[in-house]
Design a protein around this motif. Structure first.
Motif, PDB file in Angstrom:
ATOM      1  N   LEU A   1      56.455  61.271  13.181  1.00 45.58           N
ATOM      2  CA  LEU A   1      55.677  61.085  14.409  1.00 45.58           C
ATOM      3  C   LEU A   1      55.252  62.398  15.043  1.00 45.58           C
ATOM      4  O   LEU A   1      54.270  62.465  15.741  1.00 45.58           O
ATOM      5  CB  LEU A   1      56.479  60.278  15.432  1.00 45.58           C
ATOM      6  CG  LEU A   1      56.671  58.810  15.144  1.00 45.58           C
ATOM      7  CD1 LEU A   1      57.300  58.141  16.337  1.00 45.58           C
ATOM      8  CD2 LEU A   1      55.362  58.140  14.790  1.00 45.58           C
ATOM      9  N   TYR A   2      56.009  63.425  14.799  1.00 47.86           N
ATOM     10  CA  TYR A   2      55.731  64.686  15.483  1.00 47.86           C
ATOM     11  C   TYR A   2      55.163  65.725  14.537  1.00 47.86           C
ATOM     12  O   TYR A   2      55.127  66.893  14.842  1.00 47.86           O
ATOM     13  CB  TYR A   2      56.995  65.201  16.165  1.00 47.86           C
ATOM     14  CG  TYR A   2      57.525  64.216  17.159  1.00 47.86           C
ATOM     15  CD1 TYR A   2      58.562  63.373  16.839  1.00 47.86           C
ATOM     16  CD2 TYR A   2      56.919  64.097  18.405  1.00 47.86           C
ATOM     17  CE1 TYR A   2      59.030  62.435  17.743  1.00 47.86           C
ATOM     18  CE2 TYR A   2      57.378  63.166  19.310  1.00 47.86           C
ATOM     19  CZ  TYR A   2      58.434  62.337  18.973  1.00 47.86           C
ATOM     20  OH  TYR A   2      58.867  61.412  19.860  1.00 47.86           O
TER      21      TYR A   2
ATOM     22  N   PHE B   1      52.139  66.020  13.555  1.00 49.10           N
ATOM     23  CA  PHE B   1      50.729  66.350  13.740  1.00 49.10           C
ATOM     24  C   PHE B   1      50.560  67.468  14.751  1.00 49.10           C
ATOM     25  O   PHE B   1      51.014  67.381  15.874  1.00 49.10           O
ATOM     26  CB  PHE B   1      49.954  65.144  14.262  1.00 49.10           C
ATOM     27  CG  PHE B   1      49.634  64.135  13.223  1.00 49.10           C
ATOM     28  CD1 PHE B   1      50.445  63.033  13.022  1.00 49.10           C
ATOM     29  CD2 PHE B   1      48.516  64.290  12.423  1.00 49.10           C
ATOM     30  CE1 PHE B   1      50.136  62.097  12.049  1.00 49.10           C
ATOM     31  CE2 PHE B   1      48.209  63.355  11.458  1.00 49.10           C
ATOM     32  CZ  PHE B   1      49.016  62.258  11.268  1.00 49.10           C
TER      33      PHE B   1
ATOM     34  N   ILE C   1      48.147  69.182  17.362  1.00 51.17           N
ATOM     35  CA  ILE C   1      47.203  68.498  18.239  1.00 51.17           C
ATOM     36  C   ILE C   1      45.810  68.455  17.636  1.00 51.17           C
ATOM     37  O   ILE C   1      45.117  67.424  17.698  1.00 51.17           O
ATOM     38  CB  ILE C   1      47.159  69.156  19.636  1.00 51.17           C
ATOM     39  CG1 ILE C   1      48.491  68.937  20.339  1.00 51.17           C
ATOM     40  CG2 ILE C   1      46.042  68.561  20.464  1.00 51.17           C
ATOM     41  CD1 ILE C   1      48.501  69.418  21.773  1.00 51.17           C
ATOM     42  N   GLU C   2      45.435  69.566  17.035  1.00 51.79           N
ATOM     43  CA  GLU C   2      44.062  69.567  16.513  1.00 51.79           C
ATOM     44  C   GLU C   2      43.922  68.632  15.318  1.00 51.79           C
ATOM     45  O   GLU C   2      42.868  68.040  15.093  1.00 51.79           O
ATOM     46  CB  GLU C   2      43.609  70.980  16.159  1.00 51.79           C
ATOM     47  CG  GLU C   2      44.246  71.566  14.927  1.00 51.79           C
ATOM     48  CD  GLU C   2      43.742  72.980  14.678  1.00 51.79           C
ATOM     49  OE1 GLU C   2      43.254  73.608  15.641  1.00 51.79           O
ATOM     50  OE2 GLU C   2      43.867  73.441  13.539  1.00 51.79           O
TER      51      GLU C   2
ATOM     52  N   LEU D   1      45.719  65.843  14.997  1.00 51.52           N
ATOM     53  CA  LEU D   1      45.705  64.515  15.623  1.00 51.52           C
ATOM     54  C   LEU D   1      44.302  64.199  16.148  1.00 51.52           C
ATOM     55  O   LEU D   1      43.802  63.092  15.979  1.00 51.52           O
ATOM     56  CB  LEU D   1      46.729  64.458  16.769  1.00 51.52           C
ATOM     57  CG  LEU D   1      46.777  63.168  17.578  1.00 51.52           C
ATOM     58  CD1 LEU D   1      47.058  61.951  16.678  1.00 51.52           C
ATOM     59  CD2 LEU D   1      47.847  63.248  18.660  1.00 51.52           C
ATOM     60  N   ALA D   2      43.681  65.185  16.748  1.00 45.40           N
ATOM     61  CA  ALA D   2      42.324  64.986  17.263  1.00 45.40           C
ATOM     62  C   ALA D   2      41.374  64.573  16.137  1.00 45.40           C
ATOM     63  O   ALA D   2      40.596  63.629  16.269  1.00 45.40           O
ATOM     64  CB  ALA D   2      41.819  66.257  17.953  1.00 45.40           C
ATOM     65  N   ALA D   3      41.450  65.298  15.038  1.00 44.59           N
ATOM     66  CA  ALA D   3      40.560  65.003  13.923  1.00 44.59           C
ATOM     67  C   ALA D   3      40.862  63.642  13.305  1.00 44.59           C
ATOM     68  O   ALA D   3      39.963  62.881  12.955  1.00 44.59           O
ATOM     69  CB  ALA D   3      40.674  66.099  12.861  1.00 44.59           C
ATOM     70  N   GLN D   4      42.150  63.342  13.173  1.00 39.09           N
ATOM     71  CA  GLN D   4      42.541  62.063  12.595  1.00 39.09           C
ATOM     72  C   GLN D   4      42.098  60.899  13.463  1.00 39.09           C
ATOM     73  O   GLN D   4      41.602  59.868  12.987  1.00 39.09           O
ATOM     74  CB  GLN D   4      44.061  61.999  12.430  1.00 39.09           C
ATOM     75  CG  GLN D   4      44.611  63.001  11.444  1.00 39.09           C
ATOM     76  CD  GLN D   4      44.237  62.657  10.008  1.00 39.09           C
ATOM     77  OE1 GLN D   4      44.098  61.490   9.675  1.00 39.09           O
ATOM     78  NE2 GLN D   4      44.055  63.668   9.183  1.00 39.09           N
ATOM     79  N   LEU D   5      42.241  61.076  14.751  1.00 39.00           N
ATOM     80  CA  LEU D   5      41.853  60.032  15.685  1.00 39.00           C
ATOM     81  C   LEU D   5      40.339  59.859  15.691  1.00 39.00           C
ATOM     82  O   LEU D   5      39.834  58.734  15.674  1.00 39.00           O
ATOM     83  CB  LEU D   5      42.365  60.415  17.076  1.00 39.00           C
ATOM     84  CG  LEU D   5      42.370  59.352  18.134  1.00 39.00           C
ATOM     85  CD1 LEU D   5      43.124  58.104  17.681  1.00 39.00           C
ATOM     86  CD2 LEU D   5      43.009  59.900  19.412  1.00 39.00           C
ATOM     87  N   GLU D   6      39.640  60.966  15.738  1.00 41.94           N
ATOM     88  CA  GLU D   6      38.177  60.908  15.758  1.00 41.94           C
ATOM     89  C   GLU D   6      37.659  60.112  14.567  1.00 41.94           C
ATOM     90  O   GLU D   6      36.724  59.310  14.687  1.00 41.94           O
ATOM     91  CB  GLU D   6      37.612  62.332  15.730  1.00 41.94           C
ATOM     92  CG  GLU D   6      36.100  62.428  15.740  1.00 41.94           C
ATOM     93  CD  GLU D   6      35.471  62.302  14.361  1.00 41.94           C
ATOM     94  OE1 GLU D   6      34.377  61.710  14.285  1.00 41.94           O
ATOM     95  OE2 GLU D   6      36.047  62.799  13.384  1.00 41.94           O
TER      96      GLU D   6
ATOM     97  N   LEU E   1      43.420  59.378  27.457  1.00 42.34           N
ATOM     98  CA  LEU E   1      42.462  60.195  26.713  1.00 42.34           C
ATOM     99  C   LEU E   1      41.059  60.046  27.288  1.00 42.34           C
ATOM    100  O   LEU E   1      40.274  60.984  27.332  1.00 42.34           O
ATOM    101  CB  LEU E   1      42.480  59.732  25.257  1.00 42.34           C
ATOM    102  CG  LEU E   1      41.982  60.634  24.173  1.00 42.34           C
ATOM    103  CD1 LEU E   1      42.744  61.942  24.141  1.00 42.34           C
ATOM    104  CD2 LEU E   1      42.094  59.948  22.825  1.00 42.34           C
TER     105      LEU E   1
END
Lengths: 142, 142
Positions: free
Chosen positions: B2-3, B5, B7-8, B10-15, B139
């Motif tokens: 869970l930890y 990722f 942040i950047e 996570l951002a790309a994965q989420l996007e 977010l």
DNA sequence: GAAACTGTATAGCACGCCTATGTATATCCA
DNA sequence: TGGATATACATAGGCGTGCTATACAGTTTC
């Protein structure tokens, strides 16, 4: 709390957030190519050269839509069209090196929008988003 | 896990997932109005009548874009434009009863696309998505 | 070999976004 | 008070993104 959502409510709640995040990205990410173009370039990058019709099917658009997009991308040097090896009707669409560069920039620009917002979240919220990624993948798969 | 990722990342994965879910919804939800129209109707429903410029700002589009959208929605009877009470330059845009009905149908149609896919997930995956909703809200907020 | 199917291009249309501009109204300030 | 400045919306023009329909060439099937 975690189990208080009926499936249909979860669906509606999720749909709404997806719409809002998309809106955010549209408005704040650097303007260059559309989401459709991004997804198409990414598919070419990941899966290799493909026919127009295959791309259209995969990206869930009509063939003429994909023809037009591919032509635009070709004009910008982001993809290359070549005659298909074994089917004279078909063309093969491949991403170029320029396309790869542009793809990376696009993705970075969009991710940056979310990143500045993720920076404001606490670890718990970020962990929740990270934990949802595999579930989102399951949601997306055909 | 869970930890793991950054942040950047996570951002790309989420996007990426957001883009794919959006694509799915675009392709499979009933065609009627755009996401922008949906979001605008929903805002009018939730927040009450507003000026074109306020709507444009809130929905992150240019004013002429919102003017055109409002005009189309008005033509379909989904919104009503009235002169603003205290500013002769302005109009007030309000959702109509027909608009409310259409909004509910739109939302249901889009949610149904996700629902059929959520039905295939196990409880754990659904719980993860539910748990991510508050983080997504964070977010999205300005 | 002809019919049916497939792949792509083209045409036409509506919508969705932008920037630029025009016109009317409101606000500010000397 | 009146002129300068700002604001609200409409209009114009352009391009991209989607669709359906159609045309034409190539491929497959029987």
């Amino acid at each position: 709390m975690l189990y208080s959502f009926a499936i249909e409510d979860l669906a509606a709640q999720l749909e709404r957030r997806v719409a809002l995040v998309s809106q955010l990205l549209r408005a704040h990410a650097p303007r260059g190519l559309s989401v459709g173009a991004l997804l198409t370039l990414r598919r070419l990058d990941a899966d290799g050269p493909q026919r127009v019709t295959d791309l259209a099917a995969a990206e869930l658009v009509a063939q003429p839509t994909m023809t037009a997009l591919v032509n635009r991308l070709e004009q910008e040097g982001l993809v290359r069209k070549t005659p298909h090896v074994s089917d004279a009707r078909a063309v093969q669409v491949a991403i170029t090196a320029i396309g790869r560069t542009q793809l990376a920039e696009l993705r970075a620009g969009r991710a940056a929008v979310l990143q500045t917002r993720l920076d404001r979240l606490d670890d718990e919220a970020r962990a929740a988003l990270a934990a949802a990624l595999p579930a989102l993948d399951r949601l997306i798969e055909p």
